[in-house]
Design an enzyme around this catalytic site. Structure first.
Site, PDB file in Angstrom:
ATOM      1  N   CYS A 124      58.521 122.616   4.772  1.00 36.03           N
ATOM      2  CA  CYS A 124      58.621 123.286   6.073  1.00 36.03           C
ATOM      3  C   CYS A 124      58.395 124.792   5.906  1.00 36.03           C
ATOM      4  O   CYS A 124      59.334 125.572   5.746  1.00 36.03           O
ATOM      5  CB  CYS A 124      59.978 123.015   6.715  1.00 36.03           C
ATOM      6  SG  CYS A 124      60.097 123.680   8.371  1.00 36.03           S
ATOM      7  N   ASN A 391      72.074 113.576  33.497  1.00 39.23           N
ATOM      8  CA  ASN A 391      72.008 112.367  34.326  1.00 39.23           C
ATOM      9  C   ASN A 391      70.640 112.146  34.961  1.00 39.23           C
ATOM     10  O   ASN A 391      70.539 111.755  36.117  1.00 39.23           O
ATOM     11  CB  ASN A 391      73.087 112.399  35.408  1.00 39.23           C
ATOM     12  CG  ASN A 391      74.473 112.376  34.799  1.00 39.23           C
ATOM     13  OD1 ASN A 391      74.779 111.498  33.996  1.00 39.23           O
ATOM     14  ND2 ASN A 391      75.278 113.367  35.124  1.00 39.23           N
ATOM     15  N   THR A 392      69.623 112.439  34.187  1.00 30.87           N
ATOM     16  CA  THR A 392      68.270 112.223  34.703  1.00 30.87           C
ATOM     17  C   THR A 392      67.469 111.348  33.746  1.00 30.87           C
ATOM     18  O   THR A 392      67.766 111.282  32.555  1.00 30.87           O
ATOM     19  CB  THR A 392      67.496 113.552  34.835  1.00 30.87           C
ATOM     20  OG1 THR A 392      67.474 114.168  33.542  1.00 30.87           O
ATOM     21  CG2 THR A 392      68.135 114.475  35.836  1.00 30.87           C
ATOM     22  N   THR A 401      72.926 107.813  31.370  1.00 35.53           N
ATOM     23  CA  THR A 401      72.014 107.591  30.243  1.00 35.53           C
ATOM     24  C   THR A 401      72.753 107.367  28.919  1.00 35.53           C
ATOM     25  O   THR A 401      72.136 107.369  27.859  1.00 35.53           O
ATOM     26  CB  THR A 401      71.042 108.781  30.076  1.00 35.53           C
ATOM     27  OG1 THR A 401      71.823 109.960  29.807  1.00 35.53           O
ATOM     28  CG2 THR A 401      70.204 109.010  31.306  1.00 35.53           C
ATOM     29  N   GLU A 466      63.267 116.830  27.999  1.00 38.29           N
ATOM     30  CA  GLU A 466      63.942 115.587  27.604  1.00 38.29           C
ATOM     31  C   GLU A 466      63.530 115.166  26.197  1.00 38.29           C
ATOM     32  O   GLU A 466      64.315 114.611  25.438  1.00 38.29           O
ATOM     33  CB  GLU A 466      63.636 114.476  28.621  1.00 38.29           C
ATOM     34  CG  GLU A 466      64.311 114.734  29.960  1.00 38.29           C
ATOM     35  CD  GLU A 466      63.982 113.686  31.010  1.00 38.29           C
ATOM     36  OE1 GLU A 466      62.794 113.540  31.351  1.00 38.29           O
ATOM     37  OE2 GLU A 466      64.917 112.999  31.477  1.00 38.29           O
TER      38      GLU A 466
HETATM   39  C1  LIG Z   1      67.097 112.073  26.312  1.00 37.96           C
HETATM   40  C2  LIG Z   1      67.099 111.858  27.771  1.00 37.96           C
HETATM   41  C3  LIG Z   1      66.918 110.439  28.124  1.00 37.96           C
HETATM   42  C4  LIG Z   1      68.364 112.427  28.373  1.00 37.96           C
HETATM   43  C5  LIG Z   1      68.449 112.375  29.870  1.00 37.96           C
HETATM   44  N1  LIG Z   1      67.472 113.163  30.534  1.00 37.96           N
HETATM   45  C6  LIG Z   1      69.854 112.846  30.283  1.00 37.96           C
HETATM   46  O1  LIG Z   1      69.996 113.814  30.958  1.00 37.96           O
HETATM   47  O2  LIG Z   1      70.810 112.248  29.923  1.00 37.96           O
END
Ligand SMILES: CC(C)C[C@H](N)C(=O)O
EC number: 1.11.1.-
Length: 495
Positions: A124, A391-392, A401, A466
């Protein structure tokens, strides 16, 4: 065949270059390529510059954190990309600052030299350049930068544990620890050793983040020296480039359009729902759980990337080692790499049962006892990354998630042979598609082979932030896995 010999009539000429499978460009096997301009603009070769820049400018918190905890005093490319997750960034910078700058068992320049040794296991050059600089600034002896042969024996003795930790941590035994702490005048005290282990694991994991996120060399000539080493895997520029000219269709090797990947996302969410329901109304036998774990570890054997130039005869591979000689002076046995945990042909894998030695109950207190407070900082960082969520899922909001994030974390531990009795590895299998597994395995086990193509080919509907989130999980899971093996060996040595 990936290799080309076009025009060369002698066999020797044929080995002098490779052809990129992707853009058909000829890659010469020169030792280095000098680039006056970074290959792509911005802190990452994988993420459009504006996406990272937006996060940085709107975030005063990041600036504050850099002022407070950055060792270089500047907003380097790693920090810029990590600032997509400010909350995490804080824990990261605090623990890094502590291990590099605060009171601790090891002298400052030694800390940077250990960082260099760790980063060199994965060639690296980004981290190596950065810490060469810091090593000199903190009063390190320039001669040591000629390589391991020039450093005191005591430091050199870390080579073995560096190598094992980086690639096959399950091989570390209390004998390795004993050897380090009991070698007469060159002995390591336990606090010093723990400090060194923390640094080694931190920088192995950080190398995963650097390659996994396509971190570009710093523009600052003081740090990058204007060089970009062509790394072992002979990246073609097209793989690293941001605005590359590869047609989208060829990025993944299949022809799913947007529509295809949209339904990939829906399908994934559907599976999460189903698993949740199954979980609520059924219990799987212990035996079945064990089988599922073993199945997953064994299957991870076959998860390899088809992206690299893999059809080298052995002699060519040795040439590749020469390419990296510049950084391999900080290590010995450069050919030693990750070997699948499950490959050893044994009926029953000597699994590390997470319940027998956990970070929370064992590792944490041992670290804290020997090297005050770092345990707390690492613990905070592990908790932070484990619970981080917005939470997306791509464009969907209000999604739990947990299951997906846990699968990512546990899959990394699974490749290192660490098993949680109460976890159903069937979930890993259902939730992580193949291209994602290829990416995970590459980033955690041999990060230097990560390409933009691998990064692009999974979760195509998800946001870059993400994917950076994924990298944070992979990095911390890797660090924790290495630490668990090292600390367990230290505990065994003590008892
Ligand atoms: C790594 C992703 C799936 C995380 C998702 N966007 C979340 O907010 O939990």
């Amino acid at each position: 065949m990936n290799r080309g010999g076009g025009g060369g009539s002698s066999p020797a000429a044929a080995t002098n270059y490779l052809i990129c499978t992707n853009c058909r460009k000829v890659l010469r096997k020169d030792k280095r390529i000098r680039v006056s301009q970074p290959l792509t603009r911005g802190p990452s070769a994988f993420i459009p510059e504006k996406e990272v820049a937006q996060a940085n400018t709107s975030d005063e918190r990041t600036n504050f954190l850099v002022e407070e905890y950055s060792t270089s005093g500047r907003l380097d490319n790693i920090t810029q990309v990590m600032s997509l997750h400010t909350q995490y960034l804080e824990s990261f910078l605090r623990s890094q600052f502590y291990m590099l700058r605060m009171d601790g068992p090891l002298p400052l320049p030694h800390r940077h030299y250990i960082a260099i040794m760790a980063a060199a296991r994965h060639q690296c050059s980004y981290l190596i350049n950065m810490h060469v600089d810091e090593f000199l600034k903190t009063g390190g002896i320039a001669e040591w930068l000629n390589g391991l042969k020039y450093v005191p024996q005591r430091l050199k003795n870390l080579n073995e544990i560096n190598k094992l930790l980086a690639h096959r941590p399950w091989l570390i035994t209390k004998e390795h620890i004993q050897k380090l702490v009991k070698t007469g005048e060159n002995n390591w005290s336990l606090p010093e050793l723990v400090h060194a282990v923390v640094l080694l694991t931190h920088y192995h994991a950080l190398a995963s983040f650097v390659f996994g996120s396509g971190i570009n060399p710093e523009r600052d000539p003081e740090i990058s020296n204007g060089f970009r080493l062509i790394s072992v895997n002979n990246f073609c520029v097209c793989d690293l480039a941001n605005d590359n000219n590869i047609e989208n269709a060829s990025l993944t090797g299949n022809n799913f359009g947007i529509v295809g990947s949209l339904s990939e996302l829906e399908a994934l969410m559907e599976r999460m729902k189903m698993l949740q329901e199954e979980r609520e109304d059924g219990d799987t036998s212990q035996e079945e759980m064990t089988t599922r774990f073993e199945k997953e570890t064994k299957e991870s054997l076959f998860v390899v990337s088809g992206d690299t130039f893999h059809s080298f005869p052995h002699s060519d591979f040795e040439d590749d080692m020469i390419i990296t000689s510049d950084v391999s002076r900080y290590i010995e046995d450069p050919g030693f790499g990750y070997e699948d945990f499950a490959r050893r042909g044994e009926e029953h894998l000597p699994t590390f049962r997470a319940q027998d030695y956990t970070w929370e109950n064992h590792g944490f207190s041992l670290v804290n006892r020997l090297y005050s407070d770092i345990g707390h900082l690492l613990d905070e960082k592990f908790r932070m990354v484990y619970s981080l969520t917005y939470n997306t899922m791509a464009t969907h909001e209000d999604v739990d998630t947990t299951m997906l994030r846990r699968a990512l974390f546990n899959y990394v531990h699974c490749m290192f042979g660490i098993r949680y009795d109460d976890y159903d590895y069937g979930e890993v299998n259902q939730l992580l598609e193949r291209s994602l597994k290829v990416y995970i395995k590459t980033v955690t086990c041999y990060p230097e082979r990560t390409t933009k193509r691998m990064y692009d080919s999974y979760w195509r509907q998800f946001k870059h932030s993400e994917k950076v989130h994924v990298n944070l999980l992979l990095m911390e899971a890797r660090m924790q896995a290495e630490l668990l093996y090292a600390l367990r060996a230290i505990t065994r040595h003590l008892t």
